[in-house]
Design a protein around this motif. Sequence first.
Motif: not given
Length: 303
Positions: A261-281, A283-287
Motif C-alpha cells: 500500500x501507499x499509506x495508512x492513517x488512523x482517523x477519529x469518528x469526528x474526522x470521518x464525519x467531517x470528510x463525509x459531510x464535505x467539511x474536510x477535504x 482526504x476522501x473516503x469511499x463512495x
Amino acid sequence: MALGTVTTAFSGNPLNRADHLRTDSDILGSWANRNDARFVLIADGKVLTDEFGDILWLSPSKCRFLPLGTKVFLGLDGEAPRYGAELSAAAEEFDDMFAPGKFREPRAIGLKFRHAHPSLGIIAHAKSMLSWHASHQFCAKCGAPSTLVKAGYERKCDTCEASHFPRTDPVVIMLAFHGDKALVGRGHHVPPGFYSALAGFMEPGETIEEAVARELYEEVGVRTTRVEYKTSQPWPWPSTLMIGCFAWVEDDKLTIDATEIDDAIWITKEQARDVLAGKDDTFFLPPFIAIARDLMDIWLAED
C-alpha cells in the motif's frame, strides 16, 4: 432470493435462481423465446440501461437480429424467465439502436442508485456469470474446448469430461480499530487523497479471521486480537465476494509495507464525519457503492 437486511450495493438480487430448472434443455431453448422472457445485455463489460440508468430488459423479438454470444439463465421473475447475454460486438456500435437507452459501466449505475437495489443484484449476477464464461472457454484439466451446460452454471469438457463451475473469489475487507480510532489506507493506483478500508484475497486453508489478521500484519504490521464479521458484498470485477469485518489490534504503531500500500492513517469518528459531510477535504473516503463505506457507516452509527 433477496433478504430484507441486505444493504450493500450489488446485493439484493430478487430473482428466483430456480436451480431445479437448469438441467431442462428448454430453458435455453423454447423458454428463451417465450413472450414473457427478457434479456439483460452486456457488452465490453457495460450493461444496457434505459434513459434513467436502470436495466433495459429486451424481449426475445428485440434480440432476434442482434449478434448475441453467450447466454445464461438468471432465474425467474415470478413465473417469467430472465436471461443475461453477451453482445458479440463493441457497445458503442449499438448505443444509437437503443436510444435514449445506452450501455453504462456498472459502477456508474451503482453510483446512481447509491444503495442496494434489485437491479444491481441482477447486474452483479449476470456480469459475473458472463465474465466467467468468457475466461473459461477451455478445460483447465486437459486444455480442450469446453461446452456451456446446465443453463450456464457449468462447463463440460467434451474430451476428458471434466466439469467446471463458476468461481467466486473471497476477499476480506476490514476496518481495524485501536481505541477510538479506525485505520484506513490507500493503494498505489487509487486517486490522490483517497483512503479506504484495507483488503486482500483469502488464501487456501485460511479462515476469515486468519485472513484478516494476516492482511493487517502484512500491510501495516499490526497484530489482531479480535475479528467480527459485519456484512458482505458481491463485487463483479470479475467475480469476488467482499467479506466485511471489524478488527481490533494490539497497538496503533504502523509499519507500512510500501509494496502493498501507499499509506495508512488512523482517523477519529469526528474526522470521518467531517470528510463525509464535505467539511474536510484533506482526504476522501469511499463512495456509497463500496462495502468499505458500509463498514464506516456501521462504525459511525455506534455510540
